[in-house]
Design a protein around this motif. Structure first.
Motif, PDB file in Angstrom:
ATOM      1  N   THR A  41       0.843  -1.205   0.000  1.00 27.21           N
ATOM      2  CA  THR A  41       0.000   0.000   0.000  1.00 27.21           C
ATOM      3  C   THR A  41       0.870   1.245   0.000  1.00 27.21           C
ATOM      4  OG1 THR A  41      -1.795  -1.129   1.191  1.00 27.21           O
ATOM      5  CG2 THR A  41      -1.765   1.285   1.267  1.00 27.21           C
ATOM      6  N   LEU A  42       1.869   1.241   0.866  1.00 28.02           N
ATOM      7  CA  LEU A  42       2.769   2.388   0.959  1.00 28.02           C
ATOM      8  C   LEU A  42       3.551   2.593  -0.330  1.00 28.02           C
ATOM      9  CD1 LEU A  42       3.747   4.555   2.960  1.00 28.02           C
ATOM     10  CD2 LEU A  42       5.540   2.959   3.681  1.00 28.02           C
ATOM     11  N   VAL A  43       4.100   1.490  -0.866  1.00 26.08           N
ATOM     12  CA  VAL A  43       4.884   1.587  -2.102  1.00 26.08           C
ATOM     13  C   VAL A  43       4.010   2.074  -3.257  1.00 26.08           C
ATOM     14  CG1 VAL A  43       6.106   0.241  -3.859  1.00 26.08           C
ATOM     15  CG2 VAL A  43       6.591  -0.131  -1.430  1.00 26.08           C
ATOM     16  N   GLY A  44       2.806   1.523  -3.368  1.00 25.62           N
ATOM     17  CA  GLY A  44       1.908   1.911  -4.460  1.00 25.62           C
ATOM     18  C   GLY A  44       1.572   3.393  -4.437  1.00 25.62           C
ATOM     19  N   PHE A  45       1.277   3.917  -3.262  1.00 23.59           N
ATOM     20  CA  PHE A  45       0.930   5.340  -3.172  1.00 23.59           C
ATOM     21  C   PHE A  45       2.155   6.232  -3.336  1.00 23.59           C
ATOM     22  CE2 PHE A  45      -3.080   4.038  -0.871  1.00 23.59           C
ATOM     23  CZ  PHE A  45      -3.937   4.510  -1.865  1.00 23.59           C
ATOM     24  N   LEU A  46       3.317   5.784  -2.894  1.00 24.78           N
ATOM     25  CA  LEU A  46       4.539   6.573  -3.093  1.00 24.78           C
ATOM     26  C   LEU A  46       4.890   6.667  -4.575  1.00 24.78           C
ATOM     27  CD1 LEU A  46       6.812   5.425  -0.117  1.00 24.78           C
ATOM     28  CD2 LEU A  46       5.781   7.689  -0.469  1.00 24.78           C
ATOM     29  N   VAL A  47       4.735   5.570  -5.305  1.00 19.49           N
ATOM     30  CA  VAL A  47       4.978   5.598  -6.750  1.00 19.49           C
ATOM     31  C   VAL A  47       3.960   6.508  -7.433  1.00 19.49           C
ATOM     32  CG1 VAL A  47       5.036   4.226  -8.864  1.00 19.49           C
ATOM     33  CG2 VAL A  47       6.056   3.324  -6.771  1.00 19.49           C
ATOM     34  N   THR A  48       2.711   6.442  -6.981  1.00 19.75           N
ATOM     35  CA  THR A  48       1.674   7.334  -7.504  1.00 19.75           C
ATOM     36  C   THR A  48       2.070   8.790  -7.309  1.00 19.75           C
ATOM     37  OG1 THR A  48      -0.070   5.703  -7.046  1.00 19.75           O
ATOM     38  CG2 THR A  48      -0.754   8.000  -7.307  1.00 19.75           C
ATOM     39  N   ALA A  49       2.560   9.103  -6.108  1.00 19.88           N
ATOM     40  CA  ALA A  49       2.984  10.477  -5.816  1.00 19.88           C
ATOM     41  C   ALA A  49       4.157  10.901  -6.692  1.00 19.88           C
ATOM     42  CB  ALA A  49       3.343  10.602  -4.339  1.00 19.88           C
ATOM     43  N   ALA A  50       5.123  10.007  -6.874  1.00 18.55           N
ATOM     44  CA  ALA A  50       6.294  10.327  -7.692  1.00 18.55           C
ATOM     45  C   ALA A  50       5.889  10.618  -9.139  1.00 18.55           C
ATOM     46  CB  ALA A  50       7.298   9.178  -7.639  1.00 18.55           C
ATOM     47  N   LEU A  51       4.987   9.824  -9.682  1.00 22.03           N
ATOM     48  CA  LEU A  51       4.518  10.043 -11.051  1.00 22.03           C
ATOM     49  C   LEU A  51       3.719  11.343 -11.149  1.00 22.03           C
ATOM     50  CD1 LEU A  51       3.499   6.378 -11.878  1.00 22.03           C
ATOM     51  CD2 LEU A  51       5.328   7.680 -12.979  1.00 22.03           C
ATOM     52  N   GLY A  52       2.962  11.643 -10.097  1.00 26.18           N
ATOM     53  CA  GLY A  52       2.225  12.904 -10.080  1.00 26.18           C
ATOM     54  C   GLY A  52       3.163  14.100 -10.071  1.00 26.18           C
ATOM     55  N   VAL A  53       4.247  14.010  -9.320  1.00 28.19           N
ATOM     56  CA  VAL A  53       5.249  15.090  -9.295  1.00 28.19           C
ATOM     57  C   VAL A  53       5.893  15.244 -10.672  1.00 28.19           C
ATOM     58  CG1 VAL A  53       7.472  15.798  -8.349  1.00 28.19           C
ATOM     59  CG2 VAL A  53       5.708  14.900  -6.826  1.00 28.19           C
ATOM     60  N   MET A  54       6.173  14.137 -11.338  1.00 33.21           N
ATOM     61  CA  MET A  54       6.732  14.198 -12.690  1.00 33.21           C
ATOM     62  C   MET A  54       5.765  14.901 -13.641  1.00 33.21           C
ATOM     63  SD  MET A  54       8.444  10.411 -13.112  1.00 33.21           S
ATOM     64  CE  MET A  54       8.715  10.685 -14.860  1.00 33.21           C
ATOM     65  N   PHE A  55       4.489  14.581 -13.514  1.00 36.88           N
ATOM     66  CA  PHE A  55       3.474  15.211 -14.366  1.00 36.88           C
ATOM     67  C   PHE A  55       3.450  16.719 -14.157  1.00 36.88           C
ATOM     68  CE2 PHE A  55      -0.802  16.941 -14.746  1.00 36.88           C
ATOM     69  CZ  PHE A  55      -1.133  16.603 -16.045  1.00 36.88           C
ATOM     70  N   ILE A  56       3.416  17.156 -12.900  1.00 39.36           N
ATOM     71  CA  ILE A  56       3.372  18.591 -12.600  1.00 39.36           C
ATOM     72  C   ILE A  56       4.639  19.284 -13.090  1.00 39.36           C
ATOM     73  CG2 ILE A  56       3.415  20.272 -10.718  1.00 39.36           C
ATOM     74  CD1 ILE A  56       0.659  19.182 -11.310  1.00 39.36           C
ATOM     75  N   THR A  57       5.791  18.629 -12.923  1.00 38.41           N
ATOM     76  CA  THR A  57       7.054  19.214 -13.388  1.00 38.41           C
ATOM     77  C   THR A  57       7.032  19.450 -14.891  1.00 38.41           C
ATOM     78  OG1 THR A  57       8.270  18.100 -11.609  1.00 38.41           O
ATOM     79  CG2 THR A  57       9.551  18.883 -13.489  1.00 38.41           C
ATOM     80  N   LEU A  58       6.535  18.460 -15.641  1.00 41.35           N
ATOM     81  CA  LEU A  58       6.451  18.611 -17.095  1.00 41.35           C
ATOM     82  C   LEU A  58       5.464  19.704 -17.484  1.00 41.35           C
ATOM     83  CD1 LEU A  58       6.436  14.829 -18.090  1.00 41.35           C
ATOM     84  CD2 LEU A  58       8.229  16.490 -18.616  1.00 41.35           C
ATOM     85  N   GLU A  59       4.376  19.805 -16.750  1.00 40.09           N
ATOM     86  CA  GLU A  59       3.368  20.825 -17.067  1.00 40.09           C
ATOM     87  C   GLU A  59       3.905  22.230 -16.792  1.00 40.09           C
ATOM     88  OE1 GLU A  59      -0.802  21.442 -15.069  1.00 40.09           O
ATOM     89  OE2 GLU A  59      -0.966  19.977 -16.706  1.00 40.09           O
ATOM     90  N   VAL A  60       4.584  22.409 -15.669  1.00 41.94           N
ATOM     91  CA  VAL A  60       5.180  23.707 -15.347  1.00 41.94           C
ATOM     92  C   VAL A  60       6.237  24.072 -16.386  1.00 41.94           C
ATOM     93  CG1 VAL A  60       6.624  24.946 -13.686  1.00 41.94           C
ATOM     94  CG2 VAL A  60       4.693  23.566 -12.880  1.00 41.94           C
ATOM     95  N   ARG A  61       7.012  23.092 -16.825  1.00 38.41           N
ATOM     96  CA  ARG A  61       8.028  23.345 -17.850  1.00 38.41           C
ATOM     97  C   ARG A  61       7.375  23.762 -19.159  1.00 38.41           C
ATOM     98  NH1 ARG A  61      12.075  18.501 -18.736  1.00 38.41           N
ATOM     99  NH2 ARG A  61      12.426  19.034 -16.531  1.00 38.41           N
ATOM    100  N   GLU A  62       6.262  23.116 -19.503  1.00 36.81           N
ATOM    101  CA  GLU A  62       5.543  23.488 -20.727  1.00 36.81           C
ATOM    102  C   GLU A  62       5.020  24.916 -20.638  1.00 36.81           C
ATOM    103  OE1 GLU A  62       1.782  21.916 -23.436  1.00 36.81           O
ATOM    104  OE2 GLU A  62       1.845  21.455 -21.292  1.00 36.81           O
ATOM    105  N   PHE A  63       4.423  25.265 -19.502  1.00 39.18           N
ATOM    106  CA  PHE A  63       3.910  26.623 -19.324  1.00 39.18           C
ATOM    107  C   PHE A  63       5.041  27.653 -19.407  1.00 39.18           C
ATOM    108  CE2 PHE A  63      -0.125  25.490 -16.686  1.00 39.18           C
ATOM    109  CZ  PHE A  63      -0.682  24.917 -17.823  1.00 39.18           C
ATOM    110  N   SER A  64       6.161  27.353 -18.771  1.00 39.31           N
ATOM    111  CA  SER A  64       7.301  28.272 -18.794  1.00 39.31           C
ATOM    112  C   SER A  64       7.808  28.476 -20.211  1.00 39.31           C
ATOM    113  CB  SER A  64       8.432  27.733 -17.905  1.00 39.31           C
ATOM    114  OG  SER A  64       8.019  27.608 -16.570  1.00 39.31           O
TER     115      SER A  64
END
Length: 205
Positions: free
Chosen positions: A98-121
């Protein structure tokens, strides 16, 4: 006549308190998700109306990157899968998975936001900010609203994981994970719509 002490100590009416609270929480959360659906429907409608209002500036064909959008989509789709796997582990009361699954989910979510912020910039650096045209205003509003939801979801998940480490699989904890999972999957569906109508149809077809 013997009296069962356990029977005296139990209160049958209390057996229905927790399910009732769960049902109320679930109903309220579904109402919230429906309201979010209305919000995004309005933003999609605004984008559809304004997509041609470029004021002589660049349109979607000239601005959007297929590679970046595909990577963002892969990150969010994969995070939805790992979130589902985490919920399956939660149902089995498997703490580590459970912990690993949600941590991986969070990591992928951070990657998504990073790419989106880079696109906006990158768009703003090219002079294609939200103040350039009505088309770009509607684009930034729609996509950034989704991004804000993802960011809030990541903060929510971090708080849940801290609580989970201290409390374990309580009924309240499982219910909160379920609500988060529903929220995350809805964001995934919204992003598929954004990718299809904004990036794919709007940018390449």
């Amino acid at each position: 006549m013997s009296v069962d002490v356990a029977t005296l100590d139990s209160h049958p009416e209390e057996d229905h308190v927790l399910p009732t609270r769960q049902h109320i929480t679930g109903f309220g959360f579904y109402i919230y998700l429906l309201s979010d659906g209305i919000l995004f429907a309005a933003l999609f409608a605004a984008f559809a109306v304004l997509r041609g209002a470029t004021d002589g500036g660049p349109d979607s064909h000239a601005l959007f990157s297929a590679r970046n959008a595909l990577i963002e989509t892969a990150c969010l789709l994969t995070s939805s899968f790992t979130c589902g796997m985490a919920m399956l582990a939660c149902d089995r009361r498997n703490r580590i998975m459970t912990l690993v699954g949600f941590l991986v989910t969070a990591a992928l979510g951070v990657m998504f936001i990073t790419l989106e912020v880079r696109e906006f910039s990158d768009l703003i650096a090219r002079g294609a900010g939200p103040d350039r045209s009505a088309f770009l205003s509607s684009f930034f509003t729609l996509v950034s609203t989704h991004g804000i939801h993802v960011t809030c979801g990541l903060i929510w998940l971090m708080v849940l994981l801290v609580q989970f480490l201290g409390r374990g699989f309580t009924s309240a904890m499982v219910r909160r994970f379920l609500c988060f999972s529903l929220f995350w999957h809805v964001l995934d569906v919204v992003w598929i719509a954004i990718f299809t109508f904004v990036y794919l149809i709007g940018g390449y077809l």
